[in-house]
Design an enzyme around this catalytic site. Structure first.
Site, PDB file in Angstrom:
ATOM      1  N   GLU A 250       0.548   0.240  -5.036  1.00 35.99           N
ATOM      2  CA  GLU A 250      -0.406   1.250  -5.163  1.00 35.99           C
ATOM      3  C   GLU A 250      -0.244   2.473  -6.153  1.00 35.99           C
ATOM      4  OE1 GLU A 250      -2.807   4.545  -2.352  1.00 35.99           O
ATOM      5  OE2 GLU A 250      -1.341   3.020  -1.334  1.00 35.99           O
ATOM      6  N   LYS A 266      -6.523   0.842   1.143  1.00 37.74           N
ATOM      7  CA  LYS A 266      -6.816   0.962   2.445  1.00 37.74           C
ATOM      8  C   LYS A 266      -7.168  -0.322   2.796  1.00 37.74           C
ATOM      9  CE  LYS A 266      -5.573   3.782   4.479  1.00 37.74           C
ATOM     10  NZ  LYS A 266      -4.039   4.004   4.913  1.00 37.74           N
TER      11      LYS A 266
END
Length: 446
Positions: A250, A266
């Site tokens: 990420e 997410k």
């Protein structure tokens, strides 16, 4: 010594550069064996690498920062700004989660007592530096199929290859692991998060827990982790006696040419069998999940709001929404938000606006952080923070997820997931174990 070349990755500020035939693995092995502090920004999936050492270190404990032992005023971002002002160059390191909590005007959660007495929480995360940064003096860059030795001061240097440590076959006895929460306890906390949502306290809470293990061979552990989970944003950072090994997928923040980009993740599904369509079905299930899509969109909205604080009006945009990205161990739901920074603002101004990252807190950010501190029962430490490079007007920072943090006392792994009104406790527990599996499998006992 080869003739001096134009530096690769010129934003690092090298004043001397020569070609090298060293691999990232060989360069790290050589530097690690000769240096206490050493860093490797490790793109094990065919991206750039920066492997280096330095003599100047910024370290923050309990809200107090020191540069080479001398105190610096302010929070973690202010301390790094001050260090960069007096020592310009490329800084590699991390901001831990509690540094971000302080930036929100909150006190970090209370610490408990373990076998070392007061001053560490029940799983030890509180003993790690809230921030630690190393100024690169000498380093190797690997980019676009080329490798170079570089130096900050313009002085030539050389580096001989050292034996590369291969992934070890040794495994850690799982009975030595300590989880902050058992499955039933974590499921109960998920329900308490849902109660907060029903009561209007929060929209989404990024609940985490932690796993403690005995001391490990951190170098061998990273070799195993990067072999099993190659990513663009990996790293192995050893600063002030603490080693952070990460296979993070990420991007927390990238700033280049005045454009700030964040890519929140997410939504997670395990990988399936390649045959029979199981893997593709799991990716499709992730993309179509109402809960995962809602969670992602809520965090995207928070990221947009955070970027608006430092970006030109009308420049913040979502360039990719709800894209499924596939990694060796998981499928992820990823979105991309970017904006053009206001004149005069740079990478650390942007860090201050975004940190701690919405993908690791929830929304609204400050109130949700308060709720999570009460629920989680211990500090997160380096986990949930960010790590990477800040150099000039650029930065490349990854989230500290899928990471192992270790020192001479032991090992700490954080895991968690976002909880929404649609969360099912049993599913959240399953996701927790999916995320932890590759990390636990990588641990090599000392």
């Amino acid at each position: 010594m080869p003739a001096t070349s134009a530096p690769l990755l010129p934003h690092l500020g090298a004043r001397w550069a020569v070609p090298s035939d060293l691999t990232p693995e060989a360069a790290f092995a050589a530097l690690e064996s000769a240096s206490d502090d050493v860093v490797w920004l490790d793109s094990s999936s065919d991206g750039d690498h920066v492997i280096g050492t330095g003599a100047h270190a910024l370290v923050m404990h309990d809200g107090e920062a020191f540069l080479d032992g001398e105190p610096l005023a302010g929070d973690a971002v202010a301390a790094l700004e001050a260090a960069r002002a007096t020592h310009p160059g490329a800084w590699v390191g991390w901001f831990g989660y509690e540094a971000g909590v302080r930036m929100l005007g909150l006190a970090p959660g209370a610490e408990g007592t373990d076998e070392r007495g007061p001053g560490a929480d029940s799983l030890g995360a509180g003993r790690f530096p809230e921030a630690a940064w190393l100024l690169l003096d000498r380093w190797l860059v690997v980019a676009d199929g080329e490798a170079q030795l570089q130096s900050r001061d313009g002085e030539p240097w050389s580096l001989e290859a050292a034996p590369v440590r291969q992934p070890s076959a040794k495994t850690l006895d799982s009975s030595l692991l300590r989880w902050r929460d058992d499955d039933a306890g974590y499921a109960e906390k998920v329900e308490r998060c849902r109660e907060h949502i029903r009561e209007g306290d929060s929209y989404v809470l990024c609940l985490t827990t932690a796993i403690a293990a005995p001391p490990i061979d951190a170098i061998a552990t990273h070799a195993r982790l990067r072999a099993a989970s190659p990513v663009h944003h990996g790293g192995l950072l050893r600063i002030a006696g603490v080693t952070v090994s990460s296979a993070s997928p990420e991007t927390f923040l990238r700033v280049e040419q005045g454009i700030a980009t964040t890519r929140p993740i997410k939504g997670t599904r395990r990988r399936g069998a390649a045959s029979g369509g199981d893997d593709a079905a799991l990716a499709l299930e992730l993309f179509e999940s109402e809960k995962e899509r809602a969670e992602n969109v809520m965090i995207v909205d928070l990221c947009r709001n955070d970027l608006q604080r430092v970006c030109a009006p009308g420049s913040v945009e979502v360039t990719s929404l709800l894209a499924v990205e596939t990694y060796p161990t998981v499928h992820q739901l990823v979105s991309t938000v970017r904006g053009r920074l206001l004149p005069g603002l740079g990478p650390l101004d942007t860090v201050r606006a975004l940190f701690p990252a919405g993908s690791m807190t929830g929304a609204p950010k400050r109130r949700t952080v308060e709720l999570l501190q009460a629920l989680e029962g211990g500090r997160r430490g380096v986990y949930s923070g960010c790590f990477g490079l800040v150099a000039g007007e650029t930065c490349q920072l990854a989230m500290v997820i899928r990471s192992v943090v270790a020192d001479e006392h032991g090992t700490h792994i954080g895991v968690g997931g976002g909880v929404t009104a649609l969360s099912e406790p049993a599913f959240e527990v399953e996701e927790l174990h999916v995320k932890a599996a590759a990390l636990l499998a990588s641990l090599v006992p000392r």
